[in-house]
Motif scaffolding. Sequence first.
Motif, mmCIF file in Angstrom:
data_model
loop_
_atom_site.group_PDB
_atom_site.id
_atom_site.type_symbol
_atom_site.label_atom_id
_atom_site.label_comp_id
_atom_site.label_asym_id
_atom_site.label_seq_id
_atom_site.Cartn_x
_atom_site.Cartn_y
_atom_site.Cartn_z
ATOM 1 N N ASP A 126 19.253 13.709 8.500
ATOM 2 C CA ASP A 126 18.712 13.854 7.153
ATOM 3 C C ASP A 126 19.865 13.785 6.155
ATOM 4 O O ASP A 126 20.809 14.578 6.200
ATOM 5 N N GLN A 127 19.757 12.827 5.231
ATOM 6 C CA GLN A 127 20.896 12.538 4.359
ATOM 7 C C GLN A 127 21.217 13.699 3.424
ATOM 8 O O GLN A 127 22.389 14.008 3.175
ATOM 9 N N ASP A 128 20.180 14.364 2.917
ATOM 10 C CA ASP A 128 20.412 15.467 1.979
ATOM 11 C C ASP A 128 21.102 16.644 2.669
ATOM 12 O O ASP A 128 22.070 17.195 2.163
ATOM 13 N N LEU A 129 20.564 17.027 3.822
ATOM 14 C CA LEU A 129 21.187 18.135 4.554
ATOM 15 C C LEU A 129 22.633 17.798 4.891
ATOM 16 O O LEU A 129 23.541 18.619 4.750
ATOM 17 N N ARG A 130 22.848 16.549 5.337
ATOM 18 C CA ARG A 130 24.214 16.148 5.711
ATOM 19 C C ARG A 130 25.138 16.230 4.506
ATOM 20 O O ARG A 130 26.256 16.744 4.601
ATOM 21 N N SER A 131 24.681 15.751 3.358
ATOM 22 C CA SER A 131 25.532 15.774 2.168
ATOM 23 C C SER A 131 25.878 17.199 1.756
ATOM 24 O O SER A 131 27.012 17.488 1.376
ATOM 25 N N SER A 226 24.774 30.931 -0.040
ATOM 26 C CA SER A 226 23.572 30.466 -0.727
ATOM 27 C C SER A 226 23.941 29.843 -2.077
ATOM 28 O O SER A 226 23.430 28.780 -2.447
ATOM 29 N N ASN A 227 24.853 30.488 -2.806
ATOM 30 C CA ASN A 227 25.306 29.915 -4.082
ATOM 31 C C ASN A 227 25.934 28.530 -3.889
ATOM 32 O O ASN A 227 25.725 27.627 -4.695
ATOM 33 N N TRP A 228 26.727 28.385 -2.829
ATOM 34 C CA TRP A 228 27.369 27.093 -2.561
ATOM 35 C C TRP A 228 26.324 25.990 -2.392
ATOM 36 O O TRP A 228 26.528 24.854 -2.814
ATOM 37 N N ILE A 229 25.223 26.348 -1.727
ATOM 38 C CA ILE A 229 24.181 25.339 -1.501
ATOM 39 C C ILE A 229 23.547 24.947 -2.837
ATOM 40 O O ILE A 229 23.290 23.763 -3.089
ATOM 41 N N THR A 230 23.304 25.942 -3.697
ATOM 42 C CA THR A 230 22.806 25.619 -5.047
ATOM 43 C C THR A 230 23.784 24.669 -5.741
ATOM 44 O O THR A 230 23.381 23.651 -6.334
ATOM 45 N N GLU A 231 25.063 25.012 -5.647
ATOM 46 C CA GLU A 231 26.093 24.194 -6.292
ATOM 47 C C GLU A 231 26.087 22.777 -5.714
ATOM 48 O O GLU A 231 26.126 21.792 -6.462
ATOM 49 N N ALA A 232 26.024 22.684 -4.395
ATOM 50 C CA ALA A 232 26.016 21.376 -3.748
ATOM 51 C C ALA A 232 24.804 20.562 -4.192
ATOM 52 O O ALA A 232 24.920 19.376 -4.546
ATOM 53 N N LEU A 234 22.964 20.799 -6.899
ATOM 54 C CA LEU A 234 23.083 20.359 -8.291
ATOM 55 C C LEU A 234 24.073 19.213 -8.403
ATOM 56 O O LEU A 234 23.851 18.223 -9.100
ATOM 57 N N HIS A 235 25.181 19.335 -7.680
ATOM 58 C CA HIS A 235 26.233 18.316 -7.749
ATOM 59 C C HIS A 235 25.761 16.988 -7.159
ATOM 60 O O HIS A 235 26.094 15.910 -7.651
ATOM 61 N N LEU A 236 24.946 17.087 -6.110
ATOM 62 C CA LEU A 236 24.519 15.875 -5.397
ATOM 63 C C LEU A 236 23.198 15.323 -5.920
ATOM 64 O O LEU A 236 22.690 14.328 -5.406
ATOM 65 N N GLY A 237 22.633 16.006 -6.893
ATOM 66 C CA GLY A 237 21.373 15.518 -7.430
ATOM 67 C C GLY A 237 20.188 15.755 -6.511
ATOM 68 O O GLY A 237 19.179 15.061 -6.557
ATOM 69 N N ILE A 238 20.308 16.746 -5.637
ATOM 70 C CA ILE A 238 19.184 17.129 -4.773
ATOM 71 C C ILE A 238 18.484 18.288 -5.473
ATOM 72 O O ILE A 238 19.122 19.192 -6.006
ATOM 73 N N GLY A 239 17.153 18.298 -5.474
ATOM 74 C CA GLY A 239 16.432 19.345 -6.193
ATOM 75 C C GLY A 239 16.697 20.718 -5.617
ATOM 76 O O GLY A 239 16.637 20.895 -4.391
ATOM 77 N N ASN A 241 14.759 23.042 -5.795
ATOM 78 C CA ASN A 241 13.474 23.508 -5.278
ATOM 79 C C ASN A 241 12.913 22.614 -4.181
ATOM 80 O O ASN A 241 11.787 22.829 -3.723
ATOM 81 N N ASP A 242 13.671 21.628 -3.751
ATOM 82 C CA ASP A 242 13.231 20.822 -2.604
ATOM 83 C C ASP A 242 13.112 21.706 -1.371
ATOM 84 O O ASP A 242 13.896 22.638 -1.178
ATOM 85 N N GLU A 243 12.157 21.386 -0.504
ATOM 86 C CA GLU A 243 12.004 22.193 0.716
ATOM 87 C C GLU A 243 13.303 22.251 1.509
ATOM 88 O O GLU A 243 13.676 23.285 2.042
ATOM 89 N N LYS A 244 14.015 21.135 1.608
ATOM 90 C CA LYS A 244 15.257 21.126 2.397
ATOM 91 C C LYS A 244 16.252 22.149 1.882
ATOM 92 O O LYS A 244 16.868 22.890 2.657
ATOM 93 N N THR A 245 16.420 22.167 0.553
ATOM 94 C CA THR A 245 17.359 23.109 -0.044
ATOM 95 C C THR A 245 16.918 24.541 0.213
ATOM 96 O O THR A 245 17.710 25.401 0.616
ATOM 97 N N ILE A 246 15.636 24.772 0.013
ATOM 98 C CA ILE A 246 15.093 26.126 0.211
ATOM 99 C C ILE A 246 15.196 26.546 1.671
ATOM 100 O O ILE A 246 15.561 27.669 1.991
ATOM 101 N N PHE A 247 14.866 25.627 2.567
ATOM 102 C CA PHE A 247 14.919 25.953 3.991
ATOM 103 C C PHE A 247 16.350 26.315 4.397
ATOM 104 O O PHE A 247 16.582 27.283 5.130
ATOM 105 N N LEU A 248 17.304 25.530 3.935
ATOM 106 C CA LEU A 248 18.689 25.782 4.336
ATOM 107 C C LEU A 248 19.157 27.120 3.765
ATOM 108 O O LEU A 248 19.791 27.921 4.466
#
Lengths: 318, 318, 318, 318, 318, 318
Positions: A126-131, A226-232, A234-239, A241-248
């Motif tokens: 999954d490209q988003d998780l990998r990024s 968790s903050n780092w993931i929010t930062e990532a 936002l930086h990568l243009g991934i939502g 509130n996307d399920e992937k972001t929330i799940f991780l």
Amino acid sequence: MSLIKSFTEGQEITDFFLLKAADIKQTNANPPKEYFDVILADASGEISAKLWDVSSTDKETFFPMMLVKVKGVTQLYRDRLQFRINKMRKVTDEDGCSIKDFIKSAPIDAIDLVNTIKSVSSSIQDQDLRSIVEFCIAKVGDKLSHYPAAKGMHHAYYAGLAYHVVRMLELGEFICKQRPFLNHDLLKAGIILHDIAKTEELNAEMGVVTEYSLTGKLIGHISLSSNWITEAALHLGIGVNDEKTIFLQHLILSHHNLGEWGSPVQPQLPEAVALHYIDQLDAKLQAVEDALNSMNDSDEWSAPVRVIENKQVYRAKR
Amino acid sequence: MSLIKSFTEGQEITDFFLLKAADIKQTNANPPKEYFDVILADASGEISAKLWDVSSTDKETFFPMMLVKVKGVTQLYRDRLQFRINKMRKVTDEDGCSIKDFIKSAPIDAIDLVNTIKSVSSSIQDQDLRSIVEFCIAKVGDKLSHYPAAKGMHHAYYAGLAYHVVRMLELGEFICKQRPFLNHDLLKAGIILHDIAKTEELNAEMGVVTEYSLTGKLIGHISLSSNWITEAALHLGIGVNDEKTIFLQHLILSHHNLGEWGSPVQPQLPEAVALHYIDQLDAKLQAVEDALNSMNDSDEWSAPVRVIENKQVYRAKR
Amino acid sequence: MSLIKSFTEGQEITDFFLLKAADIKQTNANPPKEYFDVILADASGEISAKLWDVSSTDKETFFPMMLVKVKGVTQLYRDRLQFRINKMRKVTDEDGCSIKDFIKSAPIDAIDLVNTIKSVSSSIQDQDLRSIVEFCIAKVGDKLSHYPAAKGMHHAYYAGLAYHVVRMLELGEFICKQRPFLNHDLLKAGIILHDIAKTEELNAEMGVVTEYSLTGKLIGHISLSSNWITEAALHLGIGVNDEKTIFLQHLILSHHNLGEWGSPVQPQLPEAVALHYIDQLDAKLQAVEDALNSMNDSDEWSAPVRVIENKQVYRAKR
Amino acid sequence: MSLIKSFTEGQEITDFFLLKAADIKQTNANPPKEYFDVILADASGEISAKLWDVSSTDKETFFPMMLVKVKGVTQLYRDRLQFRINKMRKVTDEDGCSIKDFIKSAPIDAIDLVNTIKSVSSSIQDQDLRSIVEFCIAKVGDKLSHYPAAKGMHHAYYAGLAYHVVRMLELGEFICKQRPFLNHDLLKAGIILHDIAKTEELNAEMGVVTEYSLTGKLIGHISLSSNWITEAALHLGIGVNDEKTIFLQHLILSHHNLGEWGSPVQPQLPEAVALHYIDQLDAKLQAVEDALNSMNDSDEWSAPVRVIENKQVYRAKR
Amino acid sequence: MSLIKSFTEGQEITDFFLLKAADIKQTNANPPKEYFDVILADASGEISAKLWDVSSTDKETFFPMMLVKVKGVTQLYRDRLQFRINKMRKVTDEDGCSIKDFIKSAPIDAIDLVNTIKSVSSSIQDQDLRSIVEFCIAKVGDKLSHYPAAKGMHHAYYAGLAYHVVRMLELGEFICKQRPFLNHDLLKAGIILHDIAKTEELNAEMGVVTEYSLTGKLIGHISLSSNWITEAALHLGIGVNDEKTIFLQHLILSHHNLGEWGSPVQPQLPEAVALHYIDQLDAKLQAVEDALNSMNDSDEWSAPVRVIENKQVYRAKR
Amino acid sequence: MSLIKSFTEGQEITDFFLLKAADIKQTNANPPKEYFDVILADASGEISAKLWDVSSTDKETFFPMMLVKVKGVTQLYRDRLQFRINKMRKVTDEDGCSIKDFIKSAPIDAIDLVNTIKSVSSSIQDQDLRSIVEFCIAKVGDKLSHYPAAKGMHHAYYAGLAYHVVRMLELGEFICKQRPFLNHDLLKAGIILHDIAKTEELNAEMGVVTEYSLTGKLIGHISLSSNWITEAALHLGIGVNDEKTIFLQHLILSHHNLGEWGSPVQPQLPEAVALHYIDQLDAKLQAVEDALNSMNDSDEWSAPVRVIENKQVYRAKR
């Protein structure tokens, strides 16, 4: 070469050691005298030592985390072995010693551990998780190669964090084969990131934690990750509130399982349940293995192991 | 007009109510018959009701959160008052009813509450803290004016969240006068943001929480608020590692005090200690006040109040 | 004048101090020698000190809670500053020292605190409640002006108890304005009496608790205060079963909230809920404020604060 | 005569019973019909019963705690035996029934129990302790002869409190013989007074607790008993600070042992330790004995027993 | 064929099912009528059902654990699907149904599971450990092939116990490769025997536990397994005090880790630590997997899962 | 003869004592000197002592658990009395000392205790229970006459175990008279066997536990006692699944009541409930009695008593 772990009473020793601590103290005598209260270390363990007559030159010569050559003798004091230093000098280039040989390290080379982590990271489909994972690995920088996983609970040595992650990735791979309903991508990402903000929570040198950082105390590694993931995101243009972001984030936030163990939410995804128990299994077994490795040759019981309710572990004769 | 809270046994009632729930159920008879199992509500409370003969038209006419005019009689069933509906019709424009009059609300108008919050927010002198707070208020949008503060613990009604925040701001101002060593800016920011992500954690309509959102279950409002601050800081160009950012996140993360109450870290700043206990004082007293307001006129003891260990509260005669 | 709190290593000091403790001990030498193990104190803090050569005259001269003039030097011992006394003499009248200047006190004058309490007490409109409160205040006598509120948890200094009560009364007044449904008379009475039997539970001098009394250990201040109310009611001819008497006892008995914190019943009156949380808010914030005031100038983190789960508090740079 | 405890399925019964509860309820039918939901009781147990057709005369005839003659049949409903009443009438004088024969009672006659308590009381050699005990016994009046010891935990029947006290006095006497260092006078006084204020904490009739009193909820029997001792001491001119008074209050206050079990202080006198464990031993064994006595003849396992962690007790075949 | 798990409202069904429960109950009507309250099951799940008109023949025809053919319709009742049976008959030989097809089972064939266990058992190189394990396997007999691992917590189906053991053996093998310091023989023996006395603790048929046995309640499977090892050792002439015997008993006794979870001792051998966490990992993940498999197709959240703090699990869309 | 318990400061003593511990230590002097750090004991208590100048002969002469004659003086050190030895010699036959006179013992002679236990054992009427009990008593051998009941909690002295059992048997007899529904045979057997495997769990000499045995740590006395019963049953041809065997094992396994106190099952037989509370009553009261006996004559409060929540016990003046 004599390993500290194999010292016995009344042994005369002349060898190289790491000066892990070196405090100047005063005797109770009147007038008091100054002496060095010292911890000598090698990769096998450490021992308390005294250097009784301290000159003013000595006080400007010897400092913690320095390699020294010492001559002295082991003694029993209140049932514990300690060391009386008769002579001590700094190591010179000719001695050919490297500090890396005198500290505890993971049993696998740090470079190999980092390579494994990066390789697993790039295998996430999954490209988003990998990024997100790669963003965080980049953020950590070279701390990934040498940070310990904790101050004293488990994996508390050079490259302990990377070693813990690699072992968990192996276990995760096995579990995903046993149970194909698990999302392997998500589990890989969770394992790599679960403790990654320990590099911000703890101040460490050469695999030894000196203290918690201000951020570490006020935020803690779980919320920091968790903050780092929010930062990532936002930086990568991934939502965010996307399920992937929330799940991780859920995996990270819930990986200590209970509130009293530091998790603000409890596992509610299959991969979160898997992450917690894989973490437990690896941390507890490593703590036991480390405790056995730290035993003197003559001991039957290890020191109390904090992560298993302070129980001592028995070493069976083989 | 007859308030539900003042109903007594055997009373005949013809009045307007909110149809808070309306489930079609079947009797145990053979063949079973359909009936409406209903909750009628007004601003003073609610009552369970039955409409025994349900036509197929009825089933297409009546839905939850609709205003209705009913005629019927109160009855005692298993020690609790319930209502037997004989006639029911939808409210029409001529009836001149507004749903706002039939739901529980904070005792202060929502617009005034929001204005107070915004005014305190703009009084924060530290520019970074003020910007972060204003970013989050903007993000919430108009939910700030009507969200409840919880599903059922305390302030569970229209504008309950804003009301809780305003009362806490008043208390915070008083405490900062008593104890000038406290940083008032930081405390104001902490109070306004401490529960702000409840607007994302909960799905609510007209002050009633219907359920936790997916994000609410997996992340929780504490970590969500912390994420919002990261987002605000990144967006506003404030360092995520600046002390202000860290301090504000610490206040949010620690405001439930203990791990088993949902906080991943414990208060270690004076303002964090203040925030937690101000929150406690306001939430517990409001829960008690709400419980007293919900009592029937003849009761001596309130229903059990969850936030004070499920104890009932005694209402003294004045 | 040099404040103990501002001492640094290697400083030579000649100044007046309170001799808070003075134990005669023996060195490990053979034959052992006697020395004084001493605690020196001023209003800013205290420091461990040694006087190495003790004459038999010294042993009959120096006793705890005496003011002394000392000359000596600060030293670092096991990471903590201590003091080596070279000369020590008793203070004479000419020195013009008063013990009150050398002990920790509440920041408001004791007389003002007592006057405030008495004035609030006389403002209680219900005659029975007022009489019970005044009976108890009379029973305490002048201990009200100097007792600490606890042995070490919070407000552990001269007039700490009265200071705690006054601050709570201020808070109580504010809360009753916010929430007019509360019975202000009952809350005032509860605040004044909630810890009043600490004067019987603890033995204290100059704001320092030396020990729990026999009655304190066997009955405890909560039940003692309740007993006092029974005694007051009987003496004043108020019924022990009157609601007022019962309500006031309920407030006292329940003010620690939970059984494991010492309360045999849990709050079930609105004023009892208010009392508990007002007490909490004041005690915790004061403990934090006291911890910050006790920090050395160079510290970033306070000592662990018992009442907030032994957490240390961070002092932000202003 | 047929004991309820021995009822089996499908049995036709015509006999006298106590109407322990008699609620008028409505069926789910449309229109609903009224029926009596009843609990029939005798000294061996109780059974749920229905009287399906209720006339308006019936509703004015039958009330709880009345003796009735019923005719009907036992039926199995959701795995539990219940009773279908076909005929029911009030008992008349000619029937020669006494309510005492239909309620659960201690196995020893109430008068004998009270006499034993008074006789032990007068055997207390210390005059002050004896006077306090006698003051309290007088204060209780005839409730001593019929009150239960609890709402449902143990000894929940007619004269249960007195029976509990007498058994504990026997045990106390035995223990004092085994361990002569115990102060028998103090232990006797503690046993007699430990639960004496249950007569004020609970409202009970015929051995059945209907509810906690207001005083019971707000103060609780432990603090009430302590208050009584204060009252007794003041009345009798015994010092409230005399060791005897304090010791006796300590026994009462500490007899639940831990804070979470309701004791504001923990046992610190030998007799207080003895009192707690004698109370435990008697209460737990009685609860077990009562549970066995309540079993139907065919059961192997008792109902869950609350005071032993809700465990069921196995009845071995003899 | 229609799987129960895929039923939707208002569906007409004619199919074979297992009659898992069949209670005769009575309606509230007057006179009451008898009906069958039934649970129909297949391998995918179960559903509550009613057969309203019950003849006396029916009552002698239908019993639990019988296969039946039914015709009826699904209905929604209190938000849950249930089934109204219009016709029901016993299955005959011609229908060609086997009960095994209607119950939940492990996803691997029972015979294969047993063979794996026996094969691992014979691979234990230490002769004494191998003999003890084989003695216990023989003692269990054919229960090994069909017993569930628990009443409802996890692996609660046909061959659940054997399936749990096999999965743990796989994990154990993996862990022993990762950590060669572990004694694989001991771990294999511990895994096979850790729950083996569940076959004596529980009474089960076709993978469903009906109740705990007397021995199960009074001794429990942990102590029973330990007793079996004592029995095996005595029978095989192995010393009950031999380290091997003691180590194996230690693994069994400590495998629940904490006292409050049922273990009288805590893990103090490396293999005991491994056993506990392998057991945890397998049990929790299986419970999660089973919960996901039991979800209806339209659900997003599973039913609460007891072994993970009653949390529901979210099923992500793939 | 001077009892250690009655020593006061500055007393010169010449007397016989037991050398309970004798460690050779080094002073902090430079060079360090060797001295003996010693514990002297008699039946009344023990005292820490130093012998400052140690010859090499001394080091080969004095060993723990030897009787010695010493001359020296008592001193106060850090608020505790210690002893300075000036002369020390071994006891010779002429001194006529017996070690039994220098250790703490039960107040009843060991032989009488053992005889009582055997006599009660032979009074068990059920032949199987009696045989199992006698098998276990035979297995213990003469340890029954001298083992303590614990390491430090209660009855920690010579014959403490037998004394504990005898007192419990007396209590058990009394309780069975009070409550004839109890099975006296089963209770007798349970009391005798409940702690019997402490003789295998602990290594003890002369009433003093030196350490837990390997078996004691890994299995614990509760499961060991249960194993012994299995062994006895197999040896005597009594079925391991007979109710008697199971009941007796249940009593042993459940006698600590809760899981967190070490019991894998909770009491579910009346005799198991009785056993637990009889054990509690005896152990707690004995711990209190022992604490009072260990107090110095001038103390008002005992040392903290572990088994009553570390509370100190107050000794009233008589």
